[in-house]
Design an enzyme around this catalytic site. Structure first.
Site, PDB file in Angstrom:
ATOM      1  N   THR A  15      46.858 100.240   3.156  1.00 53.99           N
ATOM      2  CA  THR A  15      46.498  98.990   2.470  1.00 53.99           C
ATOM      3  C   THR A  15      46.621  97.778   3.402  1.00 53.99           C
ATOM      4  O   THR A  15      45.698  96.965   3.515  1.00 53.99           O
ATOM      5  CB  THR A  15      47.437  98.793   1.252  1.00 53.99           C
ATOM      6  OG1 THR A  15      47.342  99.973   0.459  1.00 53.99           O
ATOM      7  CG2 THR A  15      47.047  97.594   0.440  1.00 53.99           C
ATOM      8  N   GLU A 135      57.092  89.055  11.306  1.00 51.31           N
ATOM      9  CA  GLU A 135      57.081  88.139  10.158  1.00 51.31           C
ATOM     10  C   GLU A 135      56.852  88.876   8.836  1.00 51.31           C
ATOM     11  O   GLU A 135      57.453  88.544   7.806  1.00 51.31           O
ATOM     12  CB  GLU A 135      55.976  87.084  10.357  1.00 51.31           C
ATOM     13  CG  GLU A 135      55.877  86.054   9.267  1.00 51.31           C
ATOM     14  CD  GLU A 135      57.128  85.172   9.175  1.00 51.31           C
ATOM     15  OE1 GLU A 135      57.416  84.454  10.125  1.00 51.31           O
ATOM     16  OE2 GLU A 135      57.812  85.236   8.120  1.00 51.31           O
ATOM     17  N   VAL A 138      59.698  90.791   6.086  1.00 49.57           N
ATOM     18  CA  VAL A 138      60.504  90.199   5.001  1.00 49.57           C
ATOM     19  C   VAL A 138      59.614  89.348   4.102  1.00 49.57           C
ATOM     20  O   VAL A 138      58.950  88.424   4.564  1.00 49.57           O
ATOM     21  CB  VAL A 138      61.647  89.318   5.557  1.00 49.57           C
ATOM     22  CG1 VAL A 138      62.401  88.633   4.419  1.00 49.57           C
ATOM     23  CG2 VAL A 138      62.614  90.144   6.391  1.00 49.57           C
ATOM     24  N   ILE A 142      55.447  85.304   2.544  1.00 47.65           N
ATOM     25  CA  ILE A 142      56.267  84.094   2.695  1.00 47.65           C
ATOM     26  C   ILE A 142      56.676  83.938   4.162  1.00 47.65           C
ATOM     27  O   ILE A 142      57.301  84.830   4.735  1.00 47.65           O
ATOM     28  CB  ILE A 142      57.549  84.157   1.822  1.00 47.65           C
ATOM     29  CG1 ILE A 142      57.191  84.337   0.345  1.00 47.65           C
ATOM     30  CG2 ILE A 142      58.399  82.911   2.027  1.00 47.65           C
ATOM     31  CD1 ILE A 142      58.396  84.457  -0.578  1.00 47.65           C
ATOM     32  N   GLY A 193      51.232 100.240 -10.211  1.00 50.41           N
ATOM     33  CA  GLY A 193      51.261 100.373  -8.755  1.00 50.41           C
ATOM     34  C   GLY A 193      52.296  99.480  -8.089  1.00 50.41           C
ATOM     35  O   GLY A 193      52.336  99.361  -6.867  1.00 50.41           O
ATOM     36  N   GLU A 196      56.934 102.663  -6.683  1.00 50.81           N
ATOM     37  CA  GLU A 196      56.481 103.947  -6.157  1.00 50.81           C
ATOM     38  C   GLU A 196      56.928 105.073  -7.075  1.00 50.81           C
ATOM     39  O   GLU A 196      57.801 104.893  -7.928  1.00 50.81           O
ATOM     40  CB  GLU A 196      57.071 104.141  -4.766  1.00 50.81           C
ATOM     41  CG  GLU A 196      56.470 103.164  -3.772  1.00 50.81           C
ATOM     42  CD  GLU A 196      57.127 103.248  -2.413  1.00 50.81           C
ATOM     43  OE1 GLU A 196      57.520 104.353  -2.026  1.00 50.81           O
ATOM     44  OE2 GLU A 196      57.248 102.199  -1.774  1.00 50.81           O
ATOM     45  N   LYS A 211      65.873  93.570   4.129  1.00 58.04           N
ATOM     46  CA  LYS A 211      65.398  92.196   4.325  1.00 58.04           C
ATOM     47  C   LYS A 211      66.582  91.243   4.530  1.00 58.04           C
ATOM     48  O   LYS A 211      66.519  90.330   5.354  1.00 58.04           O
ATOM     49  CB  LYS A 211      64.541  91.782   3.125  1.00 58.04           C
ATOM     50  CG  LYS A 211      63.268  92.645   3.011  1.00 58.04           C
ATOM     51  CD  LYS A 211      62.581  92.523   1.666  1.00 58.04           C
ATOM     52  CE  LYS A 211      61.384  93.448   1.555  1.00 58.04           C
ATOM     53  NZ  LYS A 211      60.864  93.587   0.187  1.00 58.04           N
TER      54      LYS A 211
HETATM   55  N1  HSE Z   1      58.599  97.452  -2.324  1.00 62.32           N
HETATM   56  C1  HSE Z   1      58.729  96.086  -1.976  1.00 62.32           C
HETATM   57  C2  HSE Z   1      58.844  95.223  -3.215  1.00 62.32           C
HETATM   58  C3  HSE Z   1      57.590  95.554  -1.157  1.00 62.32           C
HETATM   59  O1  HSE Z   1      58.815  95.734  -4.338  1.00 62.32           O
HETATM   60  O2  HSE Z   1      59.003  94.033  -3.056  1.00 62.32           O
HETATM   61  C4  HSE Z   1      57.693  95.950   0.281  1.00 62.32           C
HETATM   62  O3  HSE Z   1      58.884  95.540   0.853  1.00 62.32           O
END
Ligand code: HSE
Length: 440
Positions: A15, A135, A138, A142, A193, A196, A211
């Site tokens: 994606t 970048e 995280v 943003i 979606g 997961e 993060k």
């Molecule tokens: N799975 C993460 C979220 C996105 O739900 O924010 C990718 O870090």
């Protein structure tokens, strides 16, 4: 000889990879002008040949730009920038290591890798006079990494508090808005979606912990890896907790906190009740936000989409542009690793919070006195008590909110309260944002 264009090799065409290619094509002229030279997508590498070639054709990339081998990027001296979008620690670590050793600039969205091996990779980049940009690792779209490293470089950062996981924020928002329980909202998030099939990384807080590790390392100039971040997920949050939070004037969010004081750095991810007048309380659904406090900036908040094709592609292509400008002006390896200190990481027992405690007790005189005696002995002062409801079997649900106290004291008190005969269940213990959480 000075370069007349920069060539990019894209590793991973899922994606985000597709989004990056589309942005490089659609904004090609604008990007060339902003970089003072063209940025050319030269090669796409992905093991899924059929799907990759089909997607490449659909966005106007020729088939001969496809390869199944990462070595076609790493060993190609014409390719200046490798963009790694395969995710996970291995083999991304080995591929990036090889690319940096060849002097290529690497751009990645890989938080797992940066949160665990960022220090050594940045060191390697410096040794080879090149850059590693991340970048997109995280909060997707943003712009927070370069903001901390450059725009806020004048600041002594005191605290970062963020909603860093869209999946859990979506689930908690739906629980609050619709009064549904965790598993129903998780299923809905999976259908849409957002979550997961195996939601562990998101709902147990590991994604946000990576993060926090990355943000804390940059903010405090001291390396923190993901395994040093205290983590608690949202699977034990019930619709009753959400209901009481509302009644008490709070919103429940999963927050990532990175905070520095004289005794060290706190890095943690857990559910937290946030007052409804705090700017983070209105960050809903899959949106992310990062609240930063420092001197001289004061309090500032960054808000946007933390995931998805185009928000993440925006961050990746921004890094490609930064890399291209540095190649153009011959200013590579300008910043490098900013972790030049080794600061103490505080254990969770030293964290100071207010706490919400929901417990089921026998409904008779003296019960509250037994509980408050234990809390008092552990220096836990009570701010609010609700006798929330009485059940048909004669037991009652009590909700207490404490004043600020060190977590070690709170844990000891909870263990002792749990052992009381009049207490049949501790329903939940949830941290509540307090005076030292930058509330206004
Ligand atoms: N799975 C993460 C979220 C996105 O739900 O924010 C990718 O870090």
């Amino acid at each position: 000889m000075a370069k007349d264009k920069v060539k990019v090799g894209l590793l991973g065409f899922g994606t985000i990879g597709g989004g990056v290619a589309k942005v490089l094509l659609q904004n090609k002229d604008l990007i060339a002008s902003r970089c003072s030279m063209p940025v050319e997508l030269a090669l796409v590498v992905d093991l899924a040949k059929e799907a990759t070639v089909a997607k490449m054709e659909s966005i106007g990339l020729p088939q001969n730009m496809y390869s199944s081998s990462v070595n076609d990027i790493i060993d190609n001296d014409d390719i200046d920038i490798m963009v790694e979008l395969i995710g996970g620690v291995h083999p991304a670590l080995e591929f990036i290591t090889d690319a940096l050793k060849k002097g290529k600039t690497v751009v990645t969205a890989n938080k797992d890798l940066i949160a665990s091996h960022g220090g050594e990779l940045l060191q390697l980049a410096s040794e080879h006079n090149t850059d590693l940009h991340f970048e997109a690792s995280v909060a997707g779209g943003i712009p927070i990494i370069h903001t901390l490293k450059e725009s806020l470089a004048a600041n002594q950062i005191q605290e970062i508090m963020g909603i860093l996981n869209g999946t859990t924020n979506y689930i908690l928002t739906q629980m609050a808005e619709k009064g549904l329980d965790f598993s129903v909202c998780l299923q809905e998030a999976q259908k849409l979606g957002y979550a997961e099939a195996n939601p562990t990384n998101d709902v147990e807080g590991f994604d946000a912990a990576r993060k926090v590790a990355i943000l804390a390392s940059i903010a405090f100039n001291s390396r923190i890896t993901d395994d040093q971040v205290y983590v608690e997920g949202i699977t034990k949050i019930s619709d009753r907790d959400i209901m009481y939070a509302k009644e008490l004037g709070y919103v429940l969010k999963t927050v990532g906190i990175a905070k520095e004081s004289e005794s060290g750095i706190e890095a943690r991810v857990h559910p937290m009740m946030i007052p409804t007048d705090h700017p983070l309380s209105s960050v809903n659904d899959v949106y992310n936000a990062v609240f930063v406090e420092g001197f001289p900036i004061g309090k500032t908040m960054f808000y946007g989409k933390g995931a998805g094709e185009f928000p993440t592609a925006s961050a990746v292509v921004g890094d490609i542009i930064m890399a291209t400008r540095d190649i153009h002006s011959n200013t590579r390896a300008r910043i490098g690793c900013t972790c030049f200190e080794h600061k103490r990481i505080k254990p969770i027992g030293e964290a100071v919070c207010k706490y919400y405690i929901r417990l089921t007790v026998t409904d008779k005189p003296g019960v509250l006195a037994q509980i408050t005696k234990i809390l008092g002995e552990q220096e836990v002062s009570i701010a609010t008590v609700l006798q929330a409801c009485t059940f048909a079997d004669g037991r009652a649900e009590l909700v207490l909110v404490t004043h600020q106290v060190a977590e070690a004291h709170m844990r000891k008190a909870i263990d002792e309260i749990k052992a009381l005969q009049c207490v049949s269940e501790i329903g939940n213990v949830i941290r509540v944002a307090g005076e030292n959480d930058n509330l206004k």
